[in-house]
Design an enzyme around this catalytic site. Structure first.
Site, mmCIF file in Angstrom:
data_model
loop_
_atom_site.group_PDB
_atom_site.id
_atom_site.type_symbol
_atom_site.label_atom_id
_atom_site.label_comp_id
_atom_site.label_asym_id
_atom_site.label_seq_id
_atom_site.Cartn_x
_atom_site.Cartn_y
_atom_site.Cartn_z
ATOM 1 N N SER A 112 0.811 -1.220 0.000
ATOM 2 C CA SER A 112 0.000 0.000 0.000
ATOM 3 C C SER A 112 0.844 1.270 0.000
ATOM 4 O O SER A 112 0.351 2.325 -0.379
ATOM 5 C CB SER A 112 -0.931 0.018 1.218
ATOM 6 O OG SER A 112 -1.835 -1.043 1.127
ATOM 7 N N PHE A 290 -10.731 7.850 16.489
ATOM 8 C CA PHE A 290 -11.702 7.069 17.247
ATOM 9 C C PHE A 290 -11.147 5.846 17.962
ATOM 10 O O PHE A 290 -11.851 5.248 18.764
ATOM 11 C CB PHE A 290 -12.863 6.653 16.329
ATOM 12 C CG PHE A 290 -13.650 7.826 15.824
ATOM 13 C CD1 PHE A 290 -14.447 8.554 16.701
ATOM 14 C CD2 PHE A 290 -13.579 8.226 14.502
ATOM 15 C CE1 PHE A 290 -15.165 9.650 16.260
ATOM 16 C CE2 PHE A 290 -14.293 9.320 14.050
ATOM 17 C CZ PHE A 290 -15.090 10.035 14.929
ATOM 18 N N HIS A 379 -4.116 -2.481 -4.619
ATOM 19 C CA HIS A 379 -3.601 -3.787 -5.062
ATOM 20 C C HIS A 379 -4.673 -4.800 -4.733
ATOM 21 O O HIS A 379 -5.640 -4.472 -4.043
ATOM 22 C CB HIS A 379 -2.284 -4.125 -4.344
ATOM 23 C CG HIS A 379 -2.453 -4.111 -2.848
ATOM 24 N ND1 HIS A 379 -3.138 -5.109 -2.174
ATOM 25 C CD2 HIS A 379 -2.108 -3.209 -1.908
ATOM 26 C CE1 HIS A 379 -3.174 -4.808 -0.883
ATOM 27 N NE2 HIS A 379 -2.570 -3.655 -0.694
HETATM 28 ZN ZN LIG Z 1 -2.044 -5.290 2.845
#
Ligand SMILES: [Zn+2]
Ligand SMILES: *[C@@H]1O[C@H](CO)[C@@H](O)[C@H](O)[C@H]1NC(C)=O
Ligand SMILES: *[C@@H]1O[C@H](CO)[C@@H](O)[C@H](O)[C@H]1NC(C)=O
Ligand SMILES: *[C@@H]1O[C@H](CO)[C@@H](O)[C@H](O)[C@H]1NC(C)=O
Length: 531
Positions: A112, A290, A379
């Site tokens: 990522s 949060f 991805h």
């Molecule tokens: Zn991942």
């Protein structure tokens, strides 16, 4: 041979059973013809939207490969008591679709961090690195300097737009972090995560960069513990030691953020009641964290303590859209990926349905003529939808046709992951296993602690100004350039030089002017001919 015969007769039986279950209206060919005619007509009627995008709504489904997309569509329909395959998700309504190639500079299959650097900053890079080009090396601070690349969030802010990030992970996680930080390692969440050598070489943690690099108007997600001094008790989990503050430099970044925003209407909130009390009409800045780390899965969320991704998306848009120059908002469905890593198909699909609901909210609150909305994945995962399940059969169920070992298997499976279950050459017997529960881990072919990513292309969906740029099979780093062009932010400003306005009324006024000039001209011509 006997087994094969048995399998063949089972398949024939299946086909017979399957046709019994077909929907009556679908047996009429006119059903399909008229549906296709409608689709064709809407494609023929579609006009290119060449406006300059005032707003960019960018929805990123982390790990949302095409199998996940299709399976979530079926789940979404089945949750509404439909058969599911024919269900139209919000994502399905986007008129323009392309594919993005996701490999990183150093790996065939990316993470990522590298992919976010591609689609947000416009440059492909190495695995695990954030906001730096491929000359920088993973984890080596010295290689970071001079190799920083900026993101479209910064380009939009520099152009006077309001900007925000909304995620279901911690706000320091790879995807949101790449919108504001430069880091040779995606793991440098707080200063306690940055090695001494890297600190000496001048590298800083991602949380501190959240305050420093870009003036971000809306920050919503998790990740409180990286913002407060070591051992600071968490307000929600005061007895949980792992939820306590992590910072060794004693800084309290939440307090620093509040004092930086003095004189503005700025709110920091950590729970739903305070979040609900934030009035977007008079709020300049919002930081909402949060959870100490990532948010909970939507299916495990406590609706009294934490808002849903639909609610956070709505609040962000309402705050940002007050800016007459428009906004850029990144909304990440960040835990689709994390559910897949754990081999939990149920969770990954429910997260994707929640993400699709957030997209629907985004479309509801914005106007297509001025807002470019892009949906994509960074991805994929080695997730498959297989067998010959009947029409409308639960997406979380089993193929009616068994393997040649005379054992059933699930429709959803993984290539690798924690679900590897072969013992002494035998697959587990799933006949009495409920595979539809939220904790069920689908079988994988190879044993890994965590499911890896996979390397096939991901879908890119677009709607609004210049959405037709998001077509074909392209490198993933093209996305940042296309979004920047459409909104006229970043280095390439040609679109606002040729297209002075995003306002359809002004376009209409322009067209009206053309018409009257033409009218005058033909009048003159007629007069000349008459004379
Ligand atoms: Zn991942
Ligand atoms: C689907 O059907 C079940 C059982 O009949 C019912 O309880 C549920 O409310 C229905 N859900 C929707 C969304 O219609
Ligand atoms: C929410 O946070 C505020 C501010 O810290 C606090 O006063 C309030 O009690 C919290 N609400 C809940 C339900 O914990
Ligand atoms: C696998 O086979 C070995 C040797 O035959 C046996 O001792 C063991 O119990 C078997 N394990 C399982 C899970 O069946």
């Amino acid at each position: 041979m006997e087994v094969r015969k048995a399998a063949l007769s089972a398949l024939l039986l299946l086909v017979a059973l399957g046709s019994c279950g077909a929907k009556v209206e679908e047996e009429n060919p006119e059903f399909w013809r008229s549906q296709a005619r409608k689709t064709l007509q809407s494609a023929l009627d579609r006009k290119l939207n060449t406006n300059v995008a005032k707003n960019i709504l960018f929805f990123l489904g982390d790990g949302m490969g095409i199998t996940t997309y299709t399976a979530a569509r079926i789940l979404k329909g089945q949750l509404q008591n439909q058969t599911g395959e024919e269900t139209v998700m919000t994502m399905d309504t986007f008129p323009h679709v392309g594919l993005a190639k996701t490999y990183s500079v150093d790996f065939q299959i990316a993470d990522s961090a590298a992919t976010a650097t591609a689609y947000l900053c416009g440059v492909k890079t190495n695995l695990n690195t954030i906001g730096v080009n491929a000359a920088a090396r993973n984890g080596i601070c010295k290689t970071q300097k001079g190799n920083e690349v900026t993101s479209i969030l910064k380009w939009a802010k520099d152009a006077g737009k309001s900007v925000g990030i909304v995620t279901s992970t911690r706000v320091q996680h790879a995807t949101p972090a790449t919108s504001y930080a430069h880091s040779a390692s995606r793991k440098w969440y707080s200063d306690a995560d940055v090695p001494a050598g890297a600190k000496k070489d001048g590298c800083t943690d991602i949380s501190s960069q959240l305050l420093k690099n870009v003036d971000i108007d809306v920050i919503i997600g998790g990740g409180r513990k990286y913002m407060t001094p070591q051992y600071t008790k968490d307000p929600e989990y005061p007895t949980d030691f792992s939820a306590r503050g992590k910072r060794k430099d004693k800084r309290n970044l939440i307090e620093e953020w509040k004092s930086m925003k003095r004189g503005k209407v700025a709110h920091y909130v950590w729970n739903k009641s305070d979040f609900d009390a934030v009035n977007p009409e008079n709020t300049d800045y919002l930081m909402a964290l949060f959870e100490p780390g990532d948010l909970r899965f939507e299916e495990e969320r406590d609706p009294k303590m934490d808002p849903s991704i639909v609610e956070t998306t709505e609040k962000a848009i309402r705050i940002l859209q007050k800016n007459p120059k428009g906004f850029f908002l990144l909304v990440e469905g960040g835990r689709i990926d994390q559910a897949h890593h754990a081999g939990r198909g149920y969770m990954a699909l429910h997260e994707t349905v929640a993400f699709d609901n957030a997209i629907a909210k985004g479309l509801e609150l914005t106007k297509e003529h001025e807002t470019l909305t892009v949906v994509m994945a960074d991805h994929s995962h080695p997730f498959t939808l297989n067998g010959f399940p009947f029409r409308g059969q639960s997406i979380l169920g089993k193929s009616p046709l068994w393997g040649i070992d005379m054992l059933p298997y699930t429709t959803l499976m993984y290539g690798n992951g924690p679900g590897y279950k072969i013992r002494n050459g035998t697959r587990p017997d799933l006949r009495n296993v409920n595979t539809k529960t939220k904790d069920y881990v689908q079988v994988s072919a190879a044993p890994t602690e965590s499911t890896t990513h996979s390397g096939e292309d991901v879908a890119v969906l677009a709607r609004g100004p210049m959405a037709h740029l998001f077509q074909g099979v392209n490198e993933q780093n093209y996305i940042a350039h296309a979004m920047g062009y459409a909104a006229c932010v970043g280095a390439d400003l040609r679109h606002c030089q040729t297209q002075p306005t995003h306002d359809p009324d002004r376009n209409r006024a322009g067209a009206a002017a053309h018409v009257s000039v033409a009218l005058l001209f033909s009048l003159l011509l007629t007069l000349t001919l008459l004379m």
